[in-house]
Design a protein around this motif. Sequence first.
Motif: not given
Length: 337
Positions: A249-257
């Motif tokens: 299984t694969l999940q993307g993470n993005l951290y912004l502000d």
Amino acid sequence: MKKIVTLGEIMLRFSTNAGERLQQTNTLSMHYGGAEANVAVSLAHFGYQTYFVSKVPNNPLGRAVERHLKSHGVHTDYLVKGGERLGSYYVESGVGERSAQVIYDRKYSSFSNLKSEELNFEEIFNGAHLFHVSGITLALSAELRKLTLQALKFAKEKGITTSFDFNYRAKLWSQQEAAEAIKPLLPYVDICSCGELDAIHLLGIEETDPSLSKEERLCYYYGKIQEMYPNIQYMCSTFRKVISASENTLQGNLYLDGELYQSKVHHISQIVDRIGGGDAFMAGVLYGILEKLPSNQLISFAAAASALKHTVHGDCNLFSTDEVLSFAENAPGKIVR
């Protein structure tokens, strides 16, 4: 059309068929690939003017690399010819509970002996919008560590967006060596791909409460990294659960502000080839940033690009923007506050 520059080593990969070990096989599949080259190929398929900076031997293997890159629309104007060998690596394909194994054969490669005086940064970065490199390049020689730092500084002086993927490989160097090489680069980085273990073992950030959720822990580490390096605007990573060699299984993470955005969880039940999945994700993140996509859409696109890569042989992602967008339409993102 925006100009993208990546710097790194491209290698010849030899892979066994599923169910065969290296010591027993009589046939190996061949593909060309490398972290930064794979990102360049993906971004070329997304419609960008991509340039790959590297060094390959002036022999049939070097010419095959050039043909490979050009076949995917990657410009080879800055591909230096020289040295004696093309780096290679061997992959023993995993099956079921048995993981894939990688053996590197890249010492003394043409790229590992690349010198800064062989590159014209003024020409390379002229008109460029983005520069991408990874920690793998740093691991290959002290000269490449100096060259990468020089390139990042030059790019920042020119107002070019910079991207760095930690891409730590334990078979190439120690955590201490990696930490000493990576830290001086980070003040010149705008976009960074790293995860919880990178923060702890390479940046020396104190571990948080292990009982917290993985999302809460990631927000903690990303927050600490931004305190240390406020120039870093975007941070990204993936959560991967390995069920078997052919099912993840694969999940993307993005951290912004100060906020964490996540894609849906992709259940990849029939993996054809996992290698290059992280590079496809990175290219998807860069596409979303370059196109100023909303954060939810950006991370959904990046995760979709990575999931699609798992369905094709070789190191490179061969899907167009429209194909990824179509696939990602059924993958809405969510925001974790």
